[in-house]
Design a protein around this motif. Sequence first.
Motif, mmCIF file in Angstrom:
data_model
loop_
_atom_site.group_PDB
_atom_site.id
_atom_site.type_symbol
_atom_site.label_atom_id
_atom_site.label_comp_id
_atom_site.label_asym_id
_atom_site.label_seq_id
_atom_site.Cartn_x
_atom_site.Cartn_y
_atom_site.Cartn_z
ATOM 1 N N LYS A 188 -8.769 35.685 6.387
ATOM 2 C CA LYS A 188 -7.870 35.647 5.228
ATOM 3 C C LYS A 188 -6.469 35.076 5.529
ATOM 4 O O LYS A 188 -5.895 34.401 4.672
ATOM 5 C CB LYS A 188 -7.768 37.031 4.579
ATOM 6 N N ALA B 239 -11.682 44.752 0.101
ATOM 7 C CA ALA B 239 -11.815 45.482 1.354
ATOM 8 C C ALA B 239 -10.457 45.810 1.980
ATOM 9 O O ALA B 239 -10.359 46.647 2.856
ATOM 10 C CB ALA B 239 -12.619 44.630 2.329
ATOM 11 N N GLY C 39 -7.087 35.539 -3.033
ATOM 12 C CA GLY C 39 -7.584 35.398 -1.665
ATOM 13 C C GLY C 39 -8.899 34.670 -1.535
ATOM 14 O O GLY C 39 -9.445 34.554 -0.427
ATOM 15 N N SER C 40 -9.457 34.177 -2.650
ATOM 16 C CA SER C 40 -10.749 33.494 -2.576
ATOM 17 C C SER C 40 -10.949 32.680 -3.855
ATOM 18 O O SER C 40 -10.004 32.500 -4.631
ATOM 19 C CB SER C 40 -11.866 34.523 -2.408
ATOM 20 N N GLY D 284 -18.444 36.344 -0.720
ATOM 21 C CA GLY D 284 -17.932 37.271 -1.735
ATOM 22 C C GLY D 284 -17.417 36.421 -2.885
ATOM 23 O O GLY D 284 -18.096 36.217 -3.888
ATOM 24 N N ALA E 46 -16.999 43.389 10.555
ATOM 25 C CA ALA E 46 -16.687 43.901 9.219
ATOM 26 C C ALA E 46 -18.002 44.027 8.444
ATOM 27 O O ALA E 46 -18.934 43.239 8.663
ATOM 28 C CB ALA E 46 -15.754 42.926 8.503
ATOM 29 N N SER F 99 -16.570 36.450 10.141
ATOM 30 C CA SER F 99 -15.385 36.417 9.256
ATOM 31 C C SER F 99 -14.366 37.507 9.547
ATOM 32 O O SER F 99 -13.192 37.352 9.205
ATOM 33 C CB SER F 99 -15.819 36.472 7.796
ATOM 34 N N GLY F 100 -14.797 38.632 10.149
ATOM 35 C CA GLY F 100 -13.802 39.664 10.427
ATOM 36 C C GLY F 100 -14.369 40.803 11.251
ATOM 37 O O GLY F 100 -15.590 40.981 11.340
HETATM 38 C C1 LIG Z 1 -14.205 40.122 6.656
HETATM 39 C C2 LIG Z 1 -14.489 39.523 5.328
HETATM 40 N N1 LIG Z 1 -15.484 38.635 5.228
HETATM 41 C C3 LIG Z 1 -15.800 38.080 4.040
HETATM 42 C C4 LIG Z 1 -15.120 38.425 2.887
HETATM 43 C C5 LIG Z 1 -15.550 37.820 1.596
HETATM 44 O O1 LIG Z 1 -14.626 37.015 0.982
HETATM 45 P P1 LIG Z 1 -14.820 35.444 0.894
HETATM 46 O O2 LIG Z 1 -16.169 35.216 0.266
HETATM 47 O O3 LIG Z 1 -13.719 34.961 0.077
HETATM 48 O O4 LIG Z 1 -14.765 34.935 2.277
HETATM 49 C C6 LIG Z 1 -14.063 39.322 2.945
HETATM 50 C C7 LIG Z 1 -13.295 39.667 1.747
HETATM 51 O O5 LIG Z 1 -12.447 40.499 1.718
HETATM 52 C C8 LIG Z 1 -13.752 39.896 4.201
HETATM 53 O O6 LIG Z 1 -12.770 40.778 4.306
#
Ligand SMILES: Cc1ncc(COP(=O)(O)O)c(C=O)c1O
Length: 453
Positions: free
Chosen positions: A112, A137, A228-229, A264, A381, A412-413
């Motif tokens: 993010k 989240a 944020g997206s 997401g 995550a 992603s996290g």
């Molecule tokens: C770790 C993580 N991955 C994925 C997402 C999904 O969001 P996006 O589809 O915008 O990447 C989020 C959203 O909060 C997130 O925190």
Amino acid sequence: MEQTKVVLADHEIPKQWYNIQADLPKPMSPPLHPGTGKPVGPEDLAPIFPMNLIEQEVSQQRWIDIPGEVLEKYLIWRPSPICRARNFEKLLDAPVKIYYKNESQSPAGSHKPNTAIPQAYYNKIFGVKRLSTETGAGQWGSALAMACKMFGLECRVFMVRVSYEQKPYRRMMMNTWGAECIPSPSDRTEAGRQVLAEHPDSPGSLGIAISEAVEDAVSRENSRYALGSVLNHVLLHQTIIGLEAQKQFEKIGVYPDVVIGCAGGGSNFAGISLPFVRDKIHGKQLRIVGAEPASCPTMTRGPFAYDFGDLAMKTPLLPMYTLGHDYVPAPIHAGGLRYHGMAPIVSHLLREGLIEAQAYDQIKTFEAGVQWARTEGIIPAPETNHAIAAVVAEARRAKEEGKERTILFNFSGHGMVDMAAYDAYLSGKLTPHELPDEEIQRALKAIEGFPKP
Ligand SMILES: Cc1ncc(COP(=O)(O)O)c(C=O)c1O
């Protein structure tokens, strides 16, 4: 010794973002003004976003320079490494090579900040003093809190109530970075008060929180909203992920057969995949897969339609896969994936057959995430677990077919602030959640009569 990590030096960081709109074989349908039914113009968006970001939103230019001040902040943790997941490969015992782009190393713990930093920067140079936003989240809210502090802006975050309760440490992170964090629905806005009057125990949703944050921004001086997206400029900023990945793969002479991201609103998935979609448009053979929750199956079970981005119908009508703007997803632990729609760019690519989508139940995703943590170490995550579940499915298929595959996915996290979710899974308290068809049909009534893209 075989190489496990591929890193780029600071000076090798990409200096431009990639805008896929310049390469789309068929142009996207425009967002519509809900009052007139006509395409929205930049001036319609001006109360919500600063004009420099609106310009990026509508730009058709292929490459957009990353400002020096943004690069300087990116360099705190970027370029992020690509790693080979050898231990996970061993566990899966399939003919696959698995690489992951590790976005969990950012200060806020996810991808993010890649867009929080430029959004704070562009607002700052436009003269904005204060940003409002929503967060599911808590990853986005904390990233924006940090970015606002770096550029001297005030920040208020409406956090979906169920996540606010599940993840108190995310609120504390936002507070530490100097932002205010309010559970949504709240009594601070008309949109929030309306929901509370009907559903005092509402768990909240991203759609509700967006309405609150937009209302909060447009009703104040020198204040704007940040998302944020979903929007084009957000996805644009995230392309730094895929652009770095391509440079890294070039260094080791590898090219992926499959690129995977969880989805997401679509930003991390787009971030890793759009530069590869460009290659695909120009003839490369590869598959690109977005993994979403079975309880919020926007791309796999929703129609492609015009819909609002939020519950209170304050945004323009966006052409996207959607479950209907008043759909409130079950309170699964992957709060960042509980969004009723999908980014128009990602939706367009799905419709054009350039990418594909898969849905996974949360139990399967935690199973995959725990296997990952027990082999590769990093606790993912809950959102990221959806991408890992898709990697596991891909590896299984490769094994059944006896075909080798190189997989790249976006990590992603990390889940270090999501331990309550792991606790619920490990103590057998998580339940499978498949969405009944009737519930989807009911939710889609909200968009009956809207224009069709
Ligand atoms: C770790 C993580 N991955 C994925 C997402 C999904 O969001 P996006 O589809 O915008 O990447 C989020 C959203 O909060 C997130 O925190």
